[in-house]
Structures are given as structure tokens and as C-alpha cells.
Design a protein around this motif. Structure first.
Motif, PDB file in Angstrom:
ATOM      1  N   TYR A  44     120.617 156.265   9.325  1.00  0.00           N
ATOM      2  CA  TYR A  44     119.496 155.767   8.532  1.00  0.00           C
ATOM      3  C   TYR A  44     119.798 154.353   8.036  1.00  0.00           C
ATOM      4  O   TYR A  44     120.952 153.939   7.955  1.00  0.00           O
ATOM      5  CB  TYR A  44     119.145 156.714   7.384  1.00  0.00           C
ATOM      6  N   PRO A  45     118.761 153.585   7.728  1.00  0.00           N
ATOM      7  CA  PRO A  45     118.931 152.144   7.515  1.00  0.00           C
ATOM      8  C   PRO A  45     119.474 151.754   6.146  1.00  0.00           C
ATOM      9  O   PRO A  45     119.411 152.516   5.183  1.00  0.00           O
ATOM     10  CB  PRO A  45     117.512 151.601   7.701  1.00  0.00           C
ATOM     11  N   THR A  46     119.980 150.534   6.087  1.00  0.00           N
ATOM     12  CA  THR A  46     120.394 149.940   4.816  1.00  0.00           C
ATOM     13  C   THR A  46     119.378 148.906   4.332  1.00  0.00           C
ATOM     14  O   THR A  46     119.485 148.425   3.211  1.00  0.00           O
ATOM     15  CB  THR A  46     121.762 149.244   4.947  1.00  0.00           C
ATOM     16  N   TRP A 153     123.882 147.561   9.436  1.00  0.00           N
ATOM     17  CA  TRP A 153     122.433 147.777   9.401  1.00  0.00           C
ATOM     18  C   TRP A 153     122.072 149.226   9.121  1.00  0.00           C
ATOM     19  O   TRP A 153     120.956 149.519   8.709  1.00  0.00           O
ATOM     20  CB  TRP A 153     121.793 147.375  10.726  1.00  0.00           C
ATOM     21  N   TYR A 154     123.024 150.121   9.367  1.00  0.00           N
ATOM     22  CA  TYR A 154     122.744 151.552   9.244  1.00  0.00           C
ATOM     23  C   TYR A 154     123.886 152.262   8.536  1.00  0.00           C
ATOM     24  O   TYR A 154     124.982 151.728   8.405  1.00  0.00           O
ATOM     25  CB  TYR A 154     122.551 152.192  10.628  1.00  0.00           C
ATOM     26  N   ARG A 155     123.611 153.491   8.126  1.00  0.00           N
ATOM     27  CA  ARG A 155     124.620 154.350   7.516  1.00  0.00           C
ATOM     28  C   ARG A 155     124.491 155.758   8.086  1.00  0.00           C
ATOM     29  O   ARG A 155     123.444 156.132   8.600  1.00  0.00           O
ATOM     30  CB  ARG A 155     124.422 154.424   5.993  1.00  0.00           C
ATOM     31  N   THR A 156     125.564 156.513   7.967  1.00  0.00           N
ATOM     32  CA  THR A 156     125.508 157.950   8.222  1.00  0.00           C
ATOM     33  C   THR A 156     126.142 158.631   7.030  1.00  0.00           C
ATOM     34  O   THR A 156     126.948 158.034   6.318  1.00  0.00           O
ATOM     35  CB  THR A 156     126.281 158.355   9.496  1.00  0.00           C
ATOM     36  N   SER A 157     125.787 159.882   6.795  1.00  0.00           N
ATOM     37  CA  SER A 157     126.351 160.601   5.649  1.00  0.00           C
ATOM     38  C   SER A 157     127.857 160.688   5.741  1.00  0.00           C
ATOM     39  O   SER A 157     128.557 160.742   4.747  1.00  0.00           O
ATOM     40  CB  SER A 157     125.749 162.009   5.560  1.00  0.00           C
TER      41      SER A 157
END
Length: 288
Positions: A44-46, A153-157
Motif C-alpha cells: 500500500y502507498p506512502t 513509494w510503498y509499504r507492507t505490514s
């Protein structure tokens, strides 16, 4: 889109004005969208842009707590008001770009257009790309414009400091997944070869290859070779697992095993960022 180099960002779940709703509603708007985007692209995005470009101090605080970069624009094509005559939007783009201080050598612009409209997608977008190129500009993603590497640009849990349950902790219908590595991006089974058992997304691997703890993940067609099924594994919690991201005093549910992250923040929201798992984290409603 992602594989072609486009950047995906958030514009909220249902386009609410973030300056006039409550903090709980702001979290709801962002977290629901995170879930939807992650289920499609695995992360999901930052970056986000607030609807109507409206984000007051309270909104800014929530976005900061959730780890977002709030972006705006300085080149408005006004395309959504020009659908019967998209040439007006093209003229707006040309006029404002031509007024850019520094030109293509040192100037830049953040343009806005709405590709949900056919005229924008099929006519305006191509025009903008061709015109900016003809003037010596280069079209880039928001992250590139900000000088951020793609990794930001993105992250994961799985990137957070949240504590992770032990893999293979048991549960009805489950298995230890034969030594498969624990999923860090939410994918599982044949799509990623990883197990959900012990992941921060939930212990069940759905028929579509995504980890979670809802009935859609743990029920019919759940893949017991890559996680637990029929309830998500582990001992039955004294609280129900959160299905909407709320926890503790706000929702009475636990985050442990939820799809939002295992930590319950002091504000009653599940997640796996330091704001959820650090100071004020509620150990009675998840892990900290």
C-alpha cells in the motif's frame, strides 16, 4: 500499472472531505483503501492526495501518524468541468505549463486530471504527455519528482516493528506449512510460496493467495498447506478479531490475527507501524 512503472497512491476510500470528518472517520477512509490496494498489488502507498485538496491540521496529524506524504498540485486542468469541451482542459494545461518559472531547465509542475472520465483518458492525457515532451519536459511519477527512491513509494505490514507470532502455532485444520517462509507482503500459496502462519496479515491463506483472518480467508477453499483454516489458527482469543480496524476500547476487538496488523494503538486502531506498536500500544488487544 505498477509493473509498467506507474506509481499508485491513495485518494481515500470514498472521497470524503478529510477536514470536516472525525479522526476515526479519517482513519477509516485511509485504512480501508490500504486494504483494497494491498489486496490488488500486494502493498500500500506512502503518498496520498486529499479529496478536494482539503486537509486541515487535524487531518495532517492523522496522515502523519499513518505515515503518509500529503501531496497537492499546482497545475489544474479543470478537466472534470470541461467534459463537453476537453479542449478547454488542454488549453489550461498548455497555458500554465508555458508560464512555469525556469522552464524545462529548472521548473516543474504537479498536474491534476481525472482519468475516470473518458475524455481525459482518451484525449487529454495523450495531449499532456506529447506537449510537455515537445517543450523539453519529462513526465515522472510523484515519487521521482520528490526525489524518493521507488522503495519508499510503498509499504507492507511486514516492514514495521510489530512483533510477529510464532509460525505453526497450531489451530484447527492447519499445518506448519512444511517450512515455507512466512509471508511479508500478504501473498501466500502458489502465488508466492509463502505461509500465512505467523504473518502480520493473518494466519489463513485464501483461495486467491492472500493472507488474512476473515471468513473469506479462513473458510471455504482456504489453503491449509500455507496456513491455518477454519478460524485462523491459534487458541481462541477472548476478544473477537477486528474486522474493521478498530480495537480495544473503541471496538472491543483484538488486532492479533487481523488483516490490519497485530498492534492496537492508544487511539483504538489496528496496525503494525511504530505509532501502533510503540508508546500507548494496548497489550490487552494485540501485540506490542
Amino acid at each position: 500499472m505498477v509493473s509498467e512503472g506507474h506509481q499508485v497512491a491513495s485518494h481515500t476510500w470514498s472521497h470524503q472531505d478529510l477536514s470536516v470528518i472525525t479522526d476515526a472517520q479519517r482513519y477509516d477512509q485511509m485504512v480501508k483503501n490500504e486494504m483494497a490496494i494491498r489486496n490488488i498489488i500486494g502493498k500500500y502507498p506512502t503518498y496520498m492526495r486529499p479529496p478536494y485538496s482539503s486537509c486541515n491540521d487535524a487531518c495532517q496529524t492523522v496522515m502523519k501518524n499513518l505515515g503518509y506524504v500529503v501531496s497537492y498540485f499546482d497545475l489544474d486542468t479543470d478537466d472534470y468541468n470541461q467534459l463537453s469541451n476537453i479542449q478547454v482542459a488542454k488549453d489550461n494545461f498548455k497555458r500554465i505549463l508555458d508560464q512555469t518559472a525556469g522552464g524545462p531547465q529548472s521548473g516543474d509542475r504537479l498536474a491534476i486530471a481525472h482519468d475516470i472520465h473518458e475524455a481525459t483518458a482518451l484525449s487529454l492525457t495523450g495531449y499532456m504527455l506529447e506537449y510537455l515532451k515537445s517543450k523539453g519536459y519529462r513526465g515522472v511519477t510523484m515519487g521521482e519528482c520528490m526525489g524518493e527512491p521507488e522503495a519508499n513509494w510503498y509499504r507492507t505490514s511486514g516492514e514495521s516493528g510489530a512483533s510477529t507470532p510464532n509460525p505453526g502455532s497450531g489451530g484447527s485444520g492447519g499445518s506448519d506449512s512444511g517450512g515455507s517462509s512466512v509471508s511479508t507482503d500478504g501473498s501466500c500459496g502458489v502465488s508466492g510460496g509463502k505461509t500465512c502462519a505467523g504473518s502480520s496479515f493473518g494466519n489463513c491463506c485464501s483461495q486467491y493467495g492472500w493472507c488474512g483472518s476473515s471468513s473469506d480467508h479462513c473458510g471455504t477453499a482456504c489453503n491449509s498447506s500455507f496456513g491455518t483454516c477454519s478460524g485462523g489458527g491459534g487458541s481462541t482469543p477472548s476478544k473477537p478479531v477486528s474486522a474493521d480496524g478498530t480495537c480495544g476500547s473503541q471496538g472491543g476487538a483484538t488486532c492479533a490475527g487481523s488483516t490490519f496488523g497485530n498492534c492496537c494503538s492508544q487511539y483504538g486502531w489496528c496496525g503494525s507501524a511504530s505509532d501502533h506498536c510503540g508508546s500507548g500500544c494496548d497489550p490487552s488487544s494485540g501485540t506490542c
